[in-house]
Design an enzyme around this catalytic site. Structure first.
Site, mmCIF file in Angstrom:
data_model
loop_
_atom_site.group_PDB
_atom_site.id
_atom_site.type_symbol
_atom_site.label_atom_id
_atom_site.label_comp_id
_atom_site.label_asym_id
_atom_site.label_seq_id
_atom_site.Cartn_x
_atom_site.Cartn_y
_atom_site.Cartn_z
ATOM 1 N NE ARG A 52 -30.240 -3.409 -21.906
ATOM 2 C CZ ARG A 52 -31.146 -2.814 -20.797
ATOM 3 N NH1 ARG A 52 -32.023 -2.664 -21.623
ATOM 4 N NH2 ARG A 52 -30.843 -3.820 -19.812
ATOM 5 C CE1 TYR A 104 -23.464 -0.437 -47.398
ATOM 6 C CE2 TYR A 104 -24.857 -1.372 -45.929
ATOM 7 C CZ TYR A 104 -23.596 -0.975 -46.605
ATOM 8 O OH TYR A 104 -22.895 -1.887 -45.574
ATOM 9 C CG ASP A 176 -29.899 5.281 -45.403
ATOM 10 O OD1 ASP A 176 -29.256 6.423 -45.202
ATOM 11 O OD2 ASP A 176 -29.526 4.333 -45.287
ATOM 12 C CE LYS A 201 -20.992 4.579 -44.101
ATOM 13 N NZ LYS A 201 -21.198 3.108 -43.398
HETATM 14 N N1 PLP Z 1 -26.634 3.513 -45.544
HETATM 15 C C1 PLP Z 1 -26.534 3.827 -46.213
HETATM 16 C C2 PLP Z 1 -26.697 4.758 -47.221
HETATM 17 C C3 PLP Z 1 -24.677 3.338 -45.592
HETATM 18 O O1 PLP Z 1 -23.837 3.194 -46.850
HETATM 19 C C4 PLP Z 1 -24.511 2.030 -44.850
HETATM 20 C C5 PLP Z 1 -22.490 1.666 -45.168
HETATM 21 O O2 PLP Z 1 -22.219 1.473 -45.283
HETATM 22 C C6 PLP Z 1 -25.234 1.726 -44.106
HETATM 23 C C7 PLP Z 1 -26.705 2.603 -43.725
HETATM 24 C C8 PLP Z 1 -24.985 1.169 -42.880
HETATM 25 O O3 PLP Z 1 -24.467 1.727 -41.962
HETATM 26 P P1 PLP Z 1 -23.450 0.747 -40.656
HETATM 27 O O4 PLP Z 1 -22.138 0.302 -41.207
HETATM 28 O O5 PLP Z 1 -23.465 1.655 -40.059
HETATM 29 O O6 PLP Z 1 -24.516 -0.389 -40.108
#
Ligand code: PLP
Length: 385
Positions: A52, A104, A176, A201
């Site tokens: 971990r 998001y 982000d 992504k």
């Molecule tokens: N940030 C953005 C811009 C996203 O589009 C997403 C998921 O679609 C996330 C964070 C969250 O990521 P995860 O689905 O890997 O938890």
């Protein structure tokens, strides 16, 4: 395979964080699928005690991602949401955060439904308007959390101006960067303190892993994030780390094709009689096209378009054959989705309306297929509207 300090972006993507395996010389970092490490004697070990806390595959990925984003250190988590959750632990009860208003949906859900229970407060503003951001700052604001471009209406925030504003108020800028990827935009170069991604992504890029990362620049943040990654334990697995490490090798090439297809689809949709509006920062009609040219290298594979009604959107979404109707983005396959009922279903209808997520809005994550096949598929689906 030693990188010089002058190494260019694609070279960094390929090589940073990785050395031939010390045991065998294997050029690819192995998947160290182990939970613990045998110590030579009491108190004598090779720097690895428990998986971990330390895992060589994950640490190679973290070195790679820190270099790609131009940050000092990176920490890989089990999902993008786990990464954002770790960032939130930099806050304390009573702190206030200013957030991009069409962030998001899962981020909004975490802030609104979970973190508010811990006496954190959040104000949602259009961060493309920095006067509004400044007005939202209070004496307890500790973080400005920005997505640019925003999901799904592709609004941009001026990163340099946002960093300057945040810092003048003693506030951290967190970005982000999932939608752009570091091949298109590197927020730390503009002054961001922390960058986060859903590695699910573009960084992994092949729709076969869920993960997240936090890249940090400030020594105090790095120390805390390292502690929290181990204390909370939401780490990325060795296999997922290996997959993302494989993904970043082709990130620059993939992003070139995602951007080329994104631009071509945006132009195609703009010219289509059934489409009322297209959201894509690469179009001169985008209100922040000049800013996009300044802070992005290429415009990425994400776009959205307005069809005017739920019925029209339904016909297109049900009519496409090559575009896959699915949540998520950033994979090599083209995905199409309906933000109002899919990614943003957890956002109250009232707020969705305010931020432009109408029932007729359709989002595309342009993959790397032949553009003519994508256009043909959309043409036949739009014919049914
Ligand atoms: N940030 C953005 C811009 C996203 O589009 C997403 C998921 O679609 C996330 C964070 C969250 O990521 P995860 O689905 O890997 O938890």
């Amino acid at each position: 395979m030693k990188l010089t300090s002058r190494a260019r972006f694609s070279t960094v993507c390929l090589h940073a964080g990785q050395e031939p395996d010390p045991a065998t010389g294997a050029i690819i970092t192995p998947i160290y699928q182990t939970s613990t490490y045998v110590q030579e004697a009491l108190g004598r070990h090779k720097g690895y005690e428990y998986a971990r806390t330390q895992n060589p595959t994950r640490m190679a990925l973290e070195g790679n991602l820190a270099a790609i984003e131009g940050g000092k250190a990176a920490f890989a988590f089990a999902s993008g949401m786990a990464a954002i959750g770790a960032i939130a632990t930099l806050l304390q009860a009573g702190d206030h955060v200013v957030v991009s208003d069409n962030t998001y949906g899962g981020t909004f859900r975490l802030f609104d439904k979970v973190l508010r229970r811990y006496q954190l407060s959040f104000t949602y503003v259009d961060t493309s308007k920095l006067d509004d951001v400044e007005r939202a700052f209070t004496s307890t604001t500790r973080m400005l959390f920005v997505e640019t471009p925003t999901n799904p209406v592709m609004r941009l925030t001026d990163l340099r101006a946002a960093a300057d504003l945040a810092h003048s108020h003693g506030v951290r800028l967190v970005v982000d960067n999932t939608f752009a990827s570091p091949a298109i935009q590197r927020p730390i170069e503009f002054g961001a303190d922390i960058v986060t991604h859903s590695t699910t992504k573009y960084l992994n890029g092949h729709s076969d892993s869920v993960g997240g990362v936090v890249i940090a620049e400030r020594d105090d943040d790095i120390e805390w994030l390292k502690f929290v990654q181990n204390a909370e334990g939401a780490i990325l697995s060795p296999f997922d780390s290996w997959l993302v490490l494989r993904g970043t090798k082709t990130l620059p090439l993939r992003m070139q094709q995602h951007s080329a297809n994104g631009l071509a689809l945006a132009r195609f949709l703009c010219a289509h009689a059934k489409v009322r509006h297209v959201y894509y920062p690469g179009l001169p009609s985008h209100p922040q096209h000049e800013l996009a040219k300044r802070q992005m290298r290429g415009f990425g594979g994400m776009l959205a378009f307005e069809l005017g009604s739920l019925e029209a959107a339904r016909r297109v979404l049900n009519g496409v054959k090559l575009h896959a109707l699915a949540e998520s983005l950033g994979g090599v396959e083209t995905l199409i989705s309906h933000p109002a009922t899919m990614t943003h279903a957890s956002v109250p209808a009232e707020r969705r309306k305010e931020i432009g997520i109408t029932d007729g809005l359709v989002r595309i994550s342009a993959g790397i297929e032949d553009i003519d096949d994508l256009k043909e598929d959309l043409t036949q689906a739009l014919d049914a509207v």
